[in-house]
Design a protein around this motif. Structure first.
Motif, PDB file in Angstrom:
ATOM      1  N   CYS A   4      38.455 -28.050 -35.820  1.00 27.45           N
ATOM      2  CA  CYS A   4      37.856 -27.631 -34.556  1.00 27.45           C
ATOM      3  C   CYS A   4      38.795 -27.874 -33.383  1.00 27.45           C
ATOM      4  CB  CYS A   4      36.522 -28.347 -34.332  1.00 27.45           C
ATOM      5  SG  CYS A   4      36.629 -30.136 -34.402  1.00 27.45           S
ATOM      6  N   GLY A   5      40.045 -28.224 -33.687  1.00 28.24           N
ATOM      7  CA  GLY A   5      41.027 -28.425 -32.627  1.00 28.24           C
ATOM      8  C   GLY A   5      41.738 -27.148 -32.245  1.00 28.24           C
ATOM      9  N   VAL A   6      41.411 -26.057 -32.933  1.00 25.23           N
ATOM     10  CA  VAL A   6      41.994 -24.756 -32.634  1.00 25.23           C
ATOM     11  C   VAL A   6      40.864 -23.762 -32.425  1.00 25.23           C
ATOM     12  CG1 VAL A   6      44.082 -25.207 -33.959  1.00 25.23           C
ATOM     13  CG2 VAL A   6      42.114 -24.140 -35.091  1.00 25.23           C
ATOM     14  N   HIS A   7      41.166 -22.642 -31.814  1.00 29.96           N
ATOM     15  CA  HIS A   7      40.188 -21.557 -31.693  1.00 29.96           C
ATOM     16  C   HIS A   7      40.911 -20.237 -31.875  1.00 29.96           C
ATOM     17  CE1 HIS A   7      36.875 -19.062 -30.214  1.00 29.96           C
ATOM     18  NE2 HIS A   7      36.120 -20.104 -30.538  1.00 29.96           N
ATOM     19  N   PRO A   8      40.428 -19.387 -32.777  1.00 26.56           N
ATOM     20  CA  PRO A   8      39.222 -19.533 -33.594  1.00 26.56           C
ATOM     21  C   PRO A   8      39.257 -20.788 -34.481  1.00 26.56           C
ATOM     22  CG  PRO A   8      40.102 -17.296 -33.724  1.00 26.56           C
ATOM     23  CD  PRO A   8      41.139 -18.119 -33.062  1.00 26.56           C
ATOM     24  N   PHE A   9      38.046 -21.293 -34.764  1.00 27.32           N
ATOM     25  CA  PHE A   9      37.931 -22.434 -35.672  1.00 27.32           C
ATOM     26  C   PHE A   9      38.409 -22.021 -37.068  1.00 27.32           C
ATOM     27  CE2 PHE A   9      34.303 -22.830 -32.643  1.00 27.32           C
ATOM     28  CZ  PHE A   9      34.793 -23.908 -31.914  1.00 27.32           C
ATOM     29  N   ARG A  10      38.901 -22.991 -37.824  1.00 28.91           N
ATOM     30  CA  ARG A  10      39.413 -22.714 -39.165  1.00 28.91           C
ATOM     31  C   ARG A  10      38.648 -23.563 -40.178  1.00 28.91           C
ATOM     32  NH1 ARG A  10      44.589 -20.587 -39.630  1.00 28.91           N
ATOM     33  NH2 ARG A  10      45.137 -22.043 -41.297  1.00 28.91           N
ATOM     34  N   ILE A  11      38.053 -22.895 -41.164  1.00 31.68           N
ATOM     35  CA  ILE A  11      37.306 -23.562 -42.226  1.00 31.68           C
ATOM     36  C   ILE A  11      38.112 -23.439 -43.509  1.00 31.68           C
ATOM     37  CG2 ILE A  11      35.148 -23.624 -43.537  1.00 31.68           C
ATOM     38  CD1 ILE A  11      33.881 -22.135 -41.097  1.00 31.68           C
ATOM     39  N   ARG A  12      38.394 -24.570 -44.130  1.00 30.08           N
ATOM     40  CA  ARG A  12      39.143 -24.552 -45.391  1.00 30.08           C
ATOM     41  C   ARG A  12      38.165 -24.709 -46.548  1.00 30.08           C
ATOM     42  NH1 ARG A  12      41.790 -28.533 -48.409  1.00 30.08           N
ATOM     43  NH2 ARG A  12      41.554 -30.059 -46.721  1.00 30.08           N
ATOM     44  N   LEU A  13      38.289 -23.837 -47.555  1.00 29.07           N
ATOM     45  CA  LEU A  13      37.405 -23.855 -48.710  1.00 29.07           C
ATOM     46  C   LEU A  13      38.051 -24.611 -49.863  1.00 29.07           C
ATOM     47  CD1 LEU A  13      36.029 -20.189 -48.679  1.00 29.07           C
ATOM     48  CD2 LEU A  13      35.387 -22.158 -47.268  1.00 29.07           C
ATOM     49  N   GLU A  14      37.272 -24.838 -50.921  1.00 33.45           N
ATOM     50  CA  GLU A  14      37.735 -25.623 -52.069  1.00 33.45           C
ATOM     51  C   GLU A  14      38.978 -25.030 -52.727  1.00 33.45           C
ATOM     52  OE1 GLU A  14      33.951 -27.752 -54.109  1.00 33.45           O
ATOM     53  OE2 GLU A  14      33.877 -25.565 -54.037  1.00 33.45           O
ATOM     54  N   ASP A  15      39.123 -23.710 -52.670  1.00 33.07           N
ATOM     55  CA  ASP A  15      40.283 -23.077 -53.291  1.00 33.07           C
ATOM     56  C   ASP A  15      41.406 -22.848 -52.290  1.00 33.07           C
ATOM     57  OD1 ASP A  15      39.098 -21.137 -51.775  1.00 33.07           O
ATOM     58  OD2 ASP A  15      38.992 -19.629 -53.350  1.00 33.07           O
ATOM     59  N   ASP A  16      41.332 -23.544 -51.138  1.00 31.45           N
ATOM     60  CA  ASP A  16      42.338 -23.490 -50.069  1.00 31.45           C
ATOM     61  C   ASP A  16      42.339 -22.185 -49.296  1.00 31.45           C
ATOM     62  OD1 ASP A  16      43.302 -26.088 -50.372  1.00 31.45           O
ATOM     63  OD2 ASP A  16      44.692 -25.489 -51.965  1.00 31.45           O
ATOM     64  N   GLN A  17      41.321 -21.330 -49.499  1.00 33.97           N
ATOM     65  CA  GLN A  17      41.150 -20.199 -48.597  1.00 33.97           C
ATOM     66  C   GLN A  17      40.896 -20.726 -47.189  1.00 33.97           C
ATOM     67  OE1 GLN A  17      38.942 -16.426 -49.439  1.00 33.97           O
ATOM     68  NE2 GLN A  17      38.101 -17.627 -51.119  1.00 33.97           N
ATOM     69  N   ILE A  18      41.338 -19.984 -46.198  1.00 33.34           N
ATOM     70  CA  ILE A  18      41.052 -20.303 -44.803  1.00 33.34           C
ATOM     71  C   ILE A  18      40.204 -19.176 -44.222  1.00 33.34           C
ATOM     72  CG2 ILE A  18      42.006 -20.655 -42.502  1.00 33.34           C
ATOM     73  CD1 ILE A  18      42.540 -22.979 -44.354  1.00 33.34           C
TER      74      ILE A  18
END
Length: 558
Positions: free
Chosen positions: A320-334
């Motif tokens: 949440c320190g960047v925008h757009p926010f970045r969500i990392r998934l279990e398989d390293d997808q962003i």
């Protein structure tokens, strides 16, 4: 050989006029505005099993055969669509892989509506859209009821890995046929044909004759075509993390109001509510509805409006320190998002009892659905917990098992359970309530065979033969993935402006469901101070979309 989905008690194909409706001439003319009419040749394949984003076809002249493969690889004709009928089922409104093949049986003409234009057709022509959607739902229900176009699962029904795979497939509404190698005469032949040994079980066999031996859920989801992969450069208006009632409500309202919406879910739609055998106090369903059925309908609604769904890939971190926010998934997808809705619900709590971990998946359960009821039919079971989920489980199981022994640590149920459930439990001759008790011992070799509990007032211990222990003692929040980003309360729930000790004016103009980070919201069970009810979660998920619109407008998006 189990074949019918236990939640579907009547054959959906019996509703022929709704499963295979015919469009009127006037409707055909309107459909032409969203596609192109073209000729098809004999034997022309219009779509194949495994295709994603397939086009939608309406027959003008000729016929389209819908074909599936059985577990031996042989083709089977499911139905032939004739003039004014159309192709497709629920995978048509999602990015999931198709289960069947469509092939022209002779020369003919069709209206081809491209995948991206089908949503526009259904939205702009609501009467046609309703007819199409009803047919899609009933066709998928038919696949589930008859175990058509799906997979075969061979495994011991009491084995934890078999249960894990079966539960995942069922909760994701994928057609399944289960085969017990100990009792089903077809098991030996299948195992010989596919060169499967006892040490390989459980195995999942697909119509393409591929075999997965005890796969992990991400591997299985990829194989079944349940997952979607996102373009890492794409920025979504809103990403909803968690597909329980609150998350699905947020996704449905966001997508229906024109926001590009993605949903991330680690297991299956519905969350904890999806494991409930029947919810009777949800508004609008006077006879009750199962959690899985409610979640399935909500998922279809969200996808109908264009929401995209990623199954079996949980979120592991939020930047949440960047925008757009970045969500990392279990398989390293962003996955990138302008706004994020945290709706990850909670984990099941566990008992502090010796050997507890050894019996998880081998007699200890956290849900009471038709699958679990089948495993302990006619046997005594123990239910631990005093909330509504425990009460619903006890009532449901009492119709299938020998006797339900219900344990609560407190003096009774009235302070923690809805009165209608309390009264039914107290009146039921097949349920015995034990107040002031706790489980103190589990017995058995590979499988659970006995449970002992102790009365905390007297110290007296009771021991019974029991092959199933249902643990429903509350939950702890799924917030590990946001712990470095958002404020959590002492129990780990996400703090919002509506949380305990907070006020809606914590930050000028902030939403009641907004966290300390503008543009990140929390709804449902994961939110500090929330009411742990399905209806409350749905309400929060729908209301938060208004705040998201306001936030996006401040960014110049709306």
């Amino acid at each position: 050989m189990a074949s019918a989905d236990p939640l579907i008690t009547e054959d959906p194909y019996a509703r022929t006029a709704q499963v295979y409706p015919r469009l009127s001439d006037e409707m055909m003319d309107r459909v032409r505005n969203y596609g192109e009419e073209e000729a098809v040749a004999p034997g022309q394949v219009l779509f194949r099993r495994g295709d994603r984003r397939a086009d939608f076809f309406v027959v003008v002249q000729g016929e389209i055969a819908i074909i599936r493969q059985d577990d031996q690889g042989a083709e089977e004709l499911l139905v032939t669509h004739q003039a004014h009928q159309f192709t497709g089922e629920l995978d048509q409104v999602s990015e999931r892989a198709l289960l069947v093949e469509g092939r022209s049986t002779g020369p003919g003409r069709v209206i081809r509506v491209h995948h991206d234009d089908l949503a526009r057709l259904m939205s702009s022509e609501p009467d046609i859209g309703e007819l199409i959607m009803r047919a899609f739902i009933l066709r998928r229900m038919g696949f589930l009821y008859h175990a058509q176009a799906g997979v075969v699962l061979i495994g011991d029904p009491n084995d934890g890995d078999t249960q894990r795979l079966e539960r995942f497939i069922i909760r994701n509404s994928y057609p399944l046929r289960t085969v017990d190698p100990q009792t089903d005469p077809a098991a030996a032949q299948l195992m010989e044909v596919f060169a499967v040994g006892a040490g390989d079980l459980p195995v999942v066999i697909s119509p393409d004759r591929s075999v997965l031996s005890n796969p992990g859920l991400p591997e299985l989801a990829d194989h079944l075509g349940l997952t979607e992969r996102f373009d890492p450069d794409e920025v979504w208006d809103v990403v909803v993390v968690g597909a329980g009632p609150a998350g699905l409500a947020a996704a449905t309202y966001a997508a229906s109001e024109g926001l590009s919406t993605a949903v991330i879910e680690a297991l299956a739609p519905g969350g904890q509510a999806g494991t409930s055998s029947k919810i009777e106090n949800y508004l609008g369903f006077p006879t009750g509805i199962s959690g899985q059925a409610l979640a399935g309908r909500a998922l279809i609604q969200a996808q109908k409006f264009g929401a995209r769904m990623a199954i079996s890939r949980g979120a592991v971190a939020l930047d949440c320190g960047v925008h757009p926010f970045r969500i990392r998934l279990e398989d390293d997808q962003i996955v990138q998002a302008r706004a994020v809705v945290v709706a990850t619900g909670a984990h099941y709590r566990k008992l502090d009892v010796p050997d507890y971990a050894r019996f998880e998946g081998h007699g200890i359960h956290y849900a009471a659905t038709a699958m679990e009821a089948k495993l302990c039919s006619g046997l005594d079971v123990v239910v631990v917990g005093g909330g509504n989920s425990a009460g619903q489980a006890a009532m449901y199981l009492s119709r299938h098992v020998g006797h339900v022994h219900m344990l609560v640590r407190g003096p009774g149920l009235s302070e923690t359970m809805s009165d209608y459930l309390v009264q039914r439990i107290l009146r039921s001759p097949r349920i015995t309530l034990y107040p002031h008790t706790e489980v103190t011992q589990l017995e058995g070799d590979r499988l659970l065979s006995g449970v002992a509990w102790t009365d905390r007032r007297t110290g007296q211990t009771t021991r019974i033969p029991a092959h199933a222990l249902f643990v429903m003692i509350g939950a702890r929040p799924n917030t590990e993935w946001v712990a470095d980003c958002l404020a959590l309360d002492d129990s780990g729930f996400v703090v919002t402006c509506l949380g305990p000790g907070q006020t809606p004016d914590l930050r000028p103009g902030a939403s009641a469901y907004e966290t300390e980070r503008a543009g990140i919201y929390a709804v449902g069970d994961v939110r500090s101070g929330s009411v742990k009810r399905v209806a409350a979660g749905v309400g929060e998920g729908s209301v938060v979309v208004q705040a998201i619109h306001a936030y996006l407008a401040s960014l110049g998006r709306d």
